[in-house]
Motif scaffolding. Structure first.
Motif, PDB file in Angstrom:
ATOM      1  N   PRO A  72      -9.362   4.300 -15.512  1.00 14.85           N
ATOM      2  CA  PRO A  72     -10.446   4.468 -14.540  1.00 14.85           C
ATOM      3  C   PRO A  72     -10.349   5.857 -13.920  1.00 14.85           C
ATOM      4  N   GLU A  73     -11.341   6.232 -13.178  1.00 15.17           N
ATOM      5  CA  GLU A  73     -11.305   7.537 -12.529  1.00 15.17           C
ATOM      6  C   GLU A  73     -10.384   7.557 -11.313  1.00 15.17           C
ATOM      7  N   ILE A  74     -10.228   6.393 -10.661  1.00 15.03           N
ATOM      8  CA  ILE A  74      -9.374   6.258  -9.487  1.00 15.03           C
ATOM      9  C   ILE A  74      -8.577   4.964  -9.622  1.00 15.03           C
ATOM     10  N   CYS A  75      -7.371   4.945  -9.074  1.00 15.78           N
ATOM     11  CA  CYS A  75      -6.639   3.692  -8.894  1.00 15.78           C
ATOM     12  C   CYS A  75      -5.929   3.752  -7.546  1.00 15.78           C
ATOM     13  N   THR A  76      -5.604   2.600  -6.997  1.00 23.57           N
ATOM     14  CA  THR A  76      -4.927   2.562  -5.709  1.00 23.57           C
ATOM     15  C   THR A  76      -3.427   2.734  -5.875  1.00 23.57           C
ATOM     16  N   LEU A  77      -2.800   3.297  -4.849  1.00 24.13           N
ATOM     17  CA  LEU A  77      -1.348   3.363  -4.753  1.00 24.13           C
ATOM     18  C   LEU A  77      -0.988   2.993  -3.321  1.00 24.13           C
ATOM     19  N   ASP A  78      -0.523   1.762  -3.125  1.00 18.44           N
ATOM     20  CA  ASP A  78      -0.181   1.266  -1.792  1.00 18.44           C
ATOM     21  C   ASP A  78       1.145   1.882  -1.366  1.00 18.44           C
ATOM     22  N   CYS A  79       1.141   2.658  -0.300  1.00 18.74           N
ATOM     23  CA  CYS A  79       2.224   3.612  -0.038  1.00 18.74           C
ATOM     24  C   CYS A  79       3.361   3.079   0.827  1.00 18.74           C
ATOM     25  N   GLY A  80       3.662   1.791   0.731  1.00 14.99           N
ATOM     26  CA  GLY A  80       4.826   1.276   1.441  1.00 14.99           C
ATOM     27  C   GLY A  80       4.819  -0.225   1.554  1.00 14.99           C
ATOM     28  N   SER A  81       5.968  -0.762   1.958  1.00 12.99           N
ATOM     29  CA  SER A  81       6.118  -2.197   2.191  1.00 12.99           C
ATOM     30  C   SER A  81       5.711  -2.522   3.629  1.00 12.99           C
TER      31      SER A  81
ATOM     32  N   PRO B 276       8.881  -0.596  -2.722  1.00 13.16           N
ATOM     33  CA  PRO B 276       9.985   0.304  -2.385  1.00 13.16           C
ATOM     34  C   PRO B 276       9.679   1.741  -2.782  1.00 13.16           C
ATOM     35  N   THR B 277      10.347   2.676  -2.129  1.00  9.73           N
ATOM     36  CA  THR B 277      10.034   4.084  -2.343  1.00  9.73           C
ATOM     37  C   THR B 277      10.243   4.514  -3.796  1.00  9.73           C
ATOM     38  N   GLU B 278      11.317   4.074  -4.420  1.00  9.65           N
ATOM     39  CA  GLU B 278      11.554   4.496  -5.802  1.00  9.65           C
ATOM     40  C   GLU B 278      10.528   3.879  -6.752  1.00  9.65           C
TER      41      GLU B 278
ATOM     42  N   ASP C 155      -0.216   1.564   7.404  1.00 10.83           N
ATOM     43  CA  ASP C 155       0.474   1.887   8.653  1.00 10.83           C
ATOM     44  C   ASP C 155       0.842   3.371   8.627  1.00 10.83           C
ATOM     45  N   THR C 156       1.268   3.887   9.765  1.00  8.05           N
ATOM     46  CA  THR C 156       1.493   5.326   9.863  1.00  8.05           C
ATOM     47  C   THR C 156       2.658   5.789   8.992  1.00  8.05           C
ATOM     48  N   GLY C 157       3.672   4.951   8.816  1.00  5.89           N
ATOM     49  CA  GLY C 157       4.781   5.320   7.944  1.00  5.89           C
ATOM     50  C   GLY C 157       4.348   5.469   6.501  1.00  5.89           C
ATOM     51  N   HIS C 158       3.338   4.710   6.081  1.00  2.00           N
ATOM     52  CA  HIS C 158       2.809   4.848   4.730  1.00  2.00           C
ATOM     53  C   HIS C 158       2.221   6.244   4.534  1.00  2.00           C
ATOM     54  N   LEU C 159       1.546   6.745   5.563  1.00  2.00           N
ATOM     55  CA  LEU C 159       0.976   8.085   5.468  1.00  2.00           C
ATOM     56  C   LEU C 159       2.081   9.135   5.348  1.00  2.00           C
ATOM     57  N   ARG C 160       3.166   8.938   6.089  1.00  2.00           N
ATOM     58  CA  ARG C 160       4.296   9.866   5.997  1.00  2.00           C
ATOM     59  C   ARG C 160       4.849   9.889   4.577  1.00  2.00           C
ATOM     60  N   PHE C 161       4.998   8.697   3.965  1.00  2.00           N
ATOM     61  CA  PHE C 161       5.559   8.684   2.611  1.00  2.00           C
ATOM     62  C   PHE C 161       4.566   9.238   1.596  1.00  2.00           C
TER      63      PHE C 161
END
Length: 300
Positions: free
Chosen positions: A122-131, A142-144, A166-172
């Motif tokens: 697809p042109e885009i896919c999601t990546l959920d950036c944290g637990s 997990p980060t790895e 959450d804000t930590g997801h943005l940081r990662f």
């Protein structure tokens, strides 16, 4: 406030909503048709999950993804496809043994989460950036694992939508950018109002927006009754928007909606504000996406 806005419609999601509304699409044909109707109403992007046609519950079946994608790609009008790569992260500890997943647990490796993306491009896919504590269950990324997923997405040439609950997801997510795992101008999605993530309010949007890299694109959505208020706030603050039955089942209080009706409602709001929804091609050019034939579009 921007003069042109990208509307994403999240078609069906993975939540237990099919018993709450007859309009939540379940089969590949229903999901594809709902995406097409949302595109006709003004959505530039359709965000796709698939469900087991027999039970209506979450599915990771590659054949179901392929059928939806083929139906949408063969249809008119055009729409940008955004496939979920965040499934298979639900963990509910067993009451008898907390190190074992209990009923409702659904886990996949990074490679398994990436399979429909790598297959269908697809042109885009999601990546959920944290637990996070996602309601009464734990969503595990997990980060790895996320680094491995980001590498796989990068190798495929698909643009990741960096989903931040959450804000930590943005940081990662910014850490992934710093490590060279995200190509081009990054695309962020602020996912607001999920228990127990970031609040669905203007203060949260402002905070997250102010933490973005200068070249970032962003969008925001709220769940339930906050869907339209967050869409309006996002428009006013220069972002893009997401609506759809994944996040909200109602058009008005007590009135169940279709995806097309939710898109039409937000388009009407855009008209009042003097803002135009981008076409799929305009969205491709603005985000620097690769088109379905694999060619990179110019950033607009």
């Amino acid at each position: 406030m921007r003069k042109n806005v990208i509307i994403t419609c999240a078609i069906t999601g993975a939540g237990d909503t099919t018993k709450k509304s007859p309009y939540v699409p379940i089969t590949p044909e229903e999901i594809a048709n709902s995406a097409i109707e949302a595109a006709k109403a003004g959505a530039a992007i359709a965000h796709i999950h698939v469900r087991d046609p027999q039970t209506g519950q979450i599915s990771h079946d590659l054949d179901l993804f392929q059928e939806v994608v083929e139906r949408v790609r063969e249809a008119d009008p055009d729409v940008v496809l955004n496939i979920t790569a965040g499934g298979g992260g639900d963990w509910i500890p067993s009451e008898q043994n907390p190190i074992v997943g209990g009923p409702g647990t659904d886990m996949q490796t990074p490679q398994e989460r990436h399979e429909p993306v790598g297959l269908l491009l697809p042109e885009i896919c999601t990546l959920d950036c944290g637990s996070m504590n996602f309601g009464d269950q734990l969503y595990i990324s997990p980060t790895e694992w996320l680094r491995e997923q980001a590498r796989l997405i990068q190798q495929s040439g698909v643009k990741p939508e960096l989903e931040c609950f959450d804000t930590g997801h943005l940081r990662f997510a910014k850490q992934l950018i710093d490590e060279g795992l995200i190509d081009g101008d990054p695309l962020f999605q602020f996912c607001l109002g999920i228990p127990w993530g970031a609040d669905a309010d203007v203060e949260t949007i402002l905070y997250m927006k102010d933490k973005l890299p200068e070249n970032a694109h962003w969008s925001a959505f709220g769940i339930g009754r906050m869907q339209l208020p967050i869409a309006i706030q996002s428009i006013l603050l220069g972002g893009n928007i997401r609506v759809g039955l994944e996040d909200n089942l109602y058009l008005d209080k007590g009135v169940l909606a279709t995806n097309a009706q939710l898109v039409d409602k937000v388009v009407s709001t855009l008209n009042i504000l003097g803002v135009d929804p981008m076409t799929p091609q305009e969205a491709r050019e603005h985000l620097g996406l690769k088109n379905p034939n694999g060619n990179a579009e110019t950033h607009g």
